[in-house]
Design an enzyme around this catalytic site. Structure first.
Site, mmCIF file in Angstrom:
data_model
loop_
_atom_site.group_PDB
_atom_site.id
_atom_site.type_symbol
_atom_site.label_atom_id
_atom_site.label_comp_id
_atom_site.label_asym_id
_atom_site.label_seq_id
_atom_site.Cartn_x
_atom_site.Cartn_y
_atom_site.Cartn_z
ATOM 1 N N GLN A 1 0.855 -1.197 0.000
ATOM 2 C CA GLN A 1 0.000 0.000 0.000
ATOM 3 C C GLN A 1 0.886 1.240 0.000
ATOM 4 O O GLN A 1 1.654 1.465 0.930
ATOM 5 C CB GLN A 1 -0.920 0.010 1.229
ATOM 6 C CG GLN A 1 -1.899 1.178 1.215
ATOM 7 C CD GLN A 1 -2.865 1.175 2.405
ATOM 8 O OE1 GLN A 1 -2.833 0.283 3.240
ATOM 9 N NE2 GLN A 1 -3.706 2.187 2.468
ATOM 10 N N HIS B 1 -8.293 2.070 -0.375
ATOM 11 C CA HIS B 1 -8.767 2.032 -1.763
ATOM 12 C C HIS B 1 -8.778 0.615 -2.296
ATOM 13 O O HIS B 1 -7.861 -0.156 -2.064
ATOM 14 C CB HIS B 1 -7.907 2.920 -2.676
ATOM 15 C CG HIS B 1 -6.444 2.652 -2.581
ATOM 16 N ND1 HIS B 1 -5.659 3.129 -1.560
ATOM 17 C CD2 HIS B 1 -5.602 1.945 -3.388
ATOM 18 C CE1 HIS B 1 -4.411 2.739 -1.733
ATOM 19 N NE2 HIS B 1 -4.343 2.016 -2.835
ATOM 20 N N HIS C 1 -8.715 -1.693 -5.681
ATOM 21 C CA HIS C 1 -8.343 -1.686 -7.093
ATOM 22 C C HIS C 1 -9.327 -2.580 -7.862
ATOM 23 O O HIS C 1 -9.644 -3.684 -7.406
ATOM 24 C CB HIS C 1 -6.947 -2.292 -7.295
ATOM 25 C CG HIS C 1 -5.825 -1.503 -6.693
ATOM 26 N ND1 HIS C 1 -5.028 -0.675 -7.435
ATOM 27 C CD2 HIS C 1 -5.345 -1.430 -5.421
ATOM 28 C CE1 HIS C 1 -4.101 -0.132 -6.659
ATOM 29 N NE2 HIS C 1 -4.266 -0.573 -5.429
HETATM 30 P P1 5GP Z 1 -1.483 1.120 -3.636
HETATM 31 O O1 5GP Z 1 -0.080 0.827 -4.072
HETATM 32 O O2 5GP Z 1 -1.501 2.032 -2.436
HETATM 33 O O3 5GP Z 1 -2.332 -0.105 -3.443
HETATM 34 O O4 5GP Z 1 -2.161 1.869 -4.839
HETATM 35 C C1 5GP Z 1 -2.102 3.259 -4.979
HETATM 36 C C2 5GP Z 1 -2.503 3.559 -6.387
HETATM 37 O O5 5GP Z 1 -2.824 4.929 -6.458
HETATM 38 C C3 5GP Z 1 -1.407 3.282 -7.396
HETATM 39 O O6 5GP Z 1 -1.859 2.319 -8.325
HETATM 40 C C4 5GP Z 1 -1.152 4.645 -8.030
HETATM 41 O O7 5GP Z 1 -0.944 4.565 -9.417
HETATM 42 C C5 5GP Z 1 -2.410 5.414 -7.705
HETATM 43 N N1 5GP Z 1 -2.209 6.845 -7.527
HETATM 44 C C6 5GP Z 1 -1.255 7.442 -6.786
HETATM 45 N N2 5GP Z 1 -1.396 8.779 -6.845
HETATM 46 C C7 5GP Z 1 -2.459 9.023 -7.640
HETATM 47 C C8 5GP Z 1 -3.097 10.228 -8.085
HETATM 48 O O8 5GP Z 1 -2.707 11.350 -7.748
HETATM 49 N N3 5GP Z 1 -4.169 10.089 -8.903
HETATM 50 C C9 5GP Z 1 -4.631 8.860 -9.293
HETATM 51 N N4 5GP Z 1 -5.692 8.850 -10.100
HETATM 52 N N5 5GP Z 1 -4.061 7.703 -8.884
HETATM 53 C C10 5GP Z 1 -2.979 7.791 -8.065
#
Ligand code: 5GP
Ligand code: ZN
Length: 165
Positions: free
Chosen positions: A96, A102, A104
């Site tokens: 994360q 969030h 996906h």
């Molecule tokens: P995690 O790695 O926390 O599960 O996923 C975070 C996701 O948020 C990543 O896939 C990354 O591409 C997306 N993300 C990060 N910053 C932003 C942003 O400013 N806008 C959008 N639309 N997605 C973001």
């Protein structure tokens, strides 16, 4: 409503940073991931700031997660996906990178390039659950009674849920 001014997804909720919104309710927002694994890769978030899933109040979880089936239908139809991966990383150790809960939603097509580095083992195999057999000391050592059977973790999880539900 919980808002963390340093959180990038709270900034998106507040309209301080743009995003490609696809769906919105009073409590939740879905928008395209800026770094998609596939075109159509969606993120679904509660508008209220909570860092990780275990901290999410039931009501916020319900208001957000109830949108998953319809968003899945939308992504599937829009991208001609044969299937989807719906997943959430919980905590940095699990990948994360944004500390605002969030989900996906990732469209999947046969022979696409996504591969999950799961390294599933059977309980019966026991043994090494670490990245490298050479790691010393081991990063993760299973409790002694958990190693060769699913029954021990199952009992512990059942008891925890029963006592606190
Ligand atoms: P995690 O790695 O926390 O599960 O996923 C975070 C996701 O948020 C990543 O896939 C990354 O591409 C997306 N993300 C990060 N910053 C932003 C942003 O400013 N806008 C959008 N639309 N997605 C973001
Ligand atoms: Zn936030």
């Amino acid at each position: 409503m919980g808002h963390d001014p340093s959180c990038i997804f709270c900034k998106i909720v507040a309209g301080q940073i743009p995003c490609a919104r696809v769906y919105e309710t009073e409590h939740a927002l879905a928008f395209l991931d800026i770094g998609p694994l596939k075109p159509g890769h969606l993120l679904l978030i509660p508008k209220e700031h909570h860092a990780t899933l275990p901290e999410l109040p039931d009501t916020v979880a319900a208001e957000t997660a109830r949108l998953l089936p319809r968003l899945c239908r939308a992504v599937k139809a829009a991208t001609d996906a044969e299937g989807l991966n719906v997943l959430m990383n919980v905590g940095p150790v699990a990948g994360q990178s944004v500390g605002h809960v969030h989900w996906h939603i990732i469209p999947r097509h046969g022979r696409d390039s996504i591969a999950w580095p799961w390294n599933a083992r059977s309980y019966a195999e026991g043994g090494n659950w670490n990245r490298s057999a050479r790691q010393s000391p081991p990063v993760f050592a299973p409790r002694a009674d958990w190693e060769h059977s699913e029954h021990a973790p199952r009992t512990h999880i059942l008891n925890w849920v029963r006592q606190r539900a």
